[in-house]
Write a protein that holds these residues in place. Sequence first.
Motif, PDB file in Angstrom:
ATOM      1  N   ARG A   1       0.870  -1.003   0.251  1.00 16.59           N
ATOM      2  CA  ARG A   1      -0.063   0.128  -0.082  1.00 16.59           C
ATOM      3  C   ARG A   1       0.819   1.284   0.266  1.00 16.59           C
ATOM      4  N   TYR A   2       2.218   1.655   0.656  1.00 15.91           N
ATOM      5  CA  TYR A   2       2.337   2.522   1.291  1.00 15.91           C
ATOM      6  C   TYR A   2       3.775   2.725  -0.684  1.00 15.91           C
ATOM      7  N   ARG A   3       4.089   1.501  -1.383  1.00 22.08           N
ATOM      8  CA  ARG A   3       4.629   1.691  -1.656  1.00 22.08           C
ATOM      9  C   ARG A   3       3.527   2.566  -3.273  1.00 22.08           C
ATOM     10  N   GLU A   4       2.103   1.515  -3.091  1.00 23.62           N
ATOM     11  CA  GLU A   4       1.970   2.401  -4.529  1.00 23.62           C
ATOM     12  C   GLU A   4       1.122   3.282  -4.189  1.00 23.62           C
ATOM     13  N   LEU A   5       1.061   3.774  -3.099  1.00 25.29           N
ATOM     14  CA  LEU A   5       0.514   5.458  -2.473  1.00 25.29           C
ATOM     15  C   LEU A   5       2.135   5.925  -3.357  1.00 25.29           C
ATOM     16  N   GLY A   6       3.317   6.193  -3.785  1.00 21.14           N
ATOM     17  CA  GLY A   6       4.341   6.943  -3.436  1.00 21.14           C
ATOM     18  C   GLY A   6       5.036   7.499  -2.028  1.00 21.14           C
ATOM     19  N   VAL A   7       5.106   6.340  -0.821  1.00 20.33           N
ATOM     20  CA  VAL A   7       6.232   6.739  -0.147  1.00 20.33           C
ATOM     21  C   VAL A   7       7.113   6.043  -0.936  1.00 20.33           C
ATOM     22  N   ARG A   8       7.928   7.014  -0.011  1.00 20.87           N
ATOM     23  CA  ARG A   8       9.590   6.623  -0.086  1.00 20.87           C
ATOM     24  C   ARG A   8       9.695   5.313   0.182  1.00 20.87           C
ATOM     25  N   ALA A   9      11.161   4.356  -0.481  1.00 18.12           N
ATOM     26  CA  ALA A   9      11.477   3.052   0.958  1.00 18.12           C
ATOM     27  C   ALA A   9      11.984   3.592   1.847  1.00 18.12           C
ATOM     28  N   GLU A  10      13.179   4.801   1.395  1.00 19.43           N
ATOM     29  CA  GLU A  10      13.506   5.564   2.252  1.00 19.43           C
ATOM     30  C   GLU A  10      13.143   6.143   3.750  1.00 19.43           C
TER      31      GLU A  10
END
Length: 332
Positions: A271-280
């Motif tokens: 979900r975070y990845r899809e929302l564009g949250v940076r992995a960092e």
Amino acid sequence: MESRPGAAAKGVTRLAPSPTGALHLGNARTFLVNWALARRNGWRIVLRIEDLDGPRVKPGAIEGTLRILEWLGIDWDDGPLIQSRDLGPYREAMEALARAGVVYPSELTRAQIEALAGVNEEGMAAEAASAPQEGTREIVFPPSLRPEIGPRGFDREDVNWRLVVGPGEVSFEDRFAGPQRFDVSRTIGDYLVWTKRGQPSYQLAVVVDDARAGVTEVVRGDDLLESAARQLLIYRALGVGPVPSYWHLPLVRGEDGRRLAKRHGDTRLDRYRELGVRAERVIGLAGWWSGIIQDRAEMSPGEFLRRFNISTMPGSAVVFTGEDEAWLLNGR
Ligand code: GLU
């Protein structure tokens, strides 16, 4: 089943995700710590996809799991080994256990066992074919329900098979959680090693796979502490090794103190990845939760690795808060 020659030179560890698509922030933290411990100590990393553990795996789930590990900057040396691709090694282990007379088929249903058995101290009750995470309810299987046992063949794959668990404590020194002792005969009794779905249980599959990969270091969440005792009994029964050292890490919990789950909102890494949250951001949060940094800050995988030190890991659970969520979502 032999362990690979030379594999144990410096240590071997494994990452063992279940490809349920539900890897969450707590899993990210455990995997990052496992990875950093391995890279800092020169252990080989084997990736194993535990697709026998739990419900049927949806198409694309394995690729999704690999994508998440890569997103976090985690790499590995061997694998992925996908458990469902070859059941041969698990069957061989079952044949060895059956020949030794320490397993038996049991067609009792859960309801029958429940009616005939007590419940363990936590008031649990359920059949654990998959990893018994905190909150899993388990039945204690009483020895009175055990049939006559003796050497036999592994002649039926469509019934449940149980391991004979004698009374007495299993003790081991956890490298992170300290000394442990469990009386498996009291917490679960004869437990499942093979399920009527025609597959090994989580407990058997882990031991077979860890032994054949020469795994010397098992790093995972401390909800599996008691599983280590069950797994040690299987190592003994099979007479295989190396018997690994265990590092059970405190879980990430919700503000209510319970293990991270849907009730705390959607903390899936996907979900975070899809929302564009940076992995960092996720890595930084894991770094903060692991005592590497003193406050939330973005971190690259390389920085996490460089600064990682197991001695700064908090010894008790960390809590995922609403502020953590807000901070993650700000990083877009
Ligand atoms: N597949 C298990 C899980 O995701 C991990 C089991 C283990 O590390 O032994 O919870």
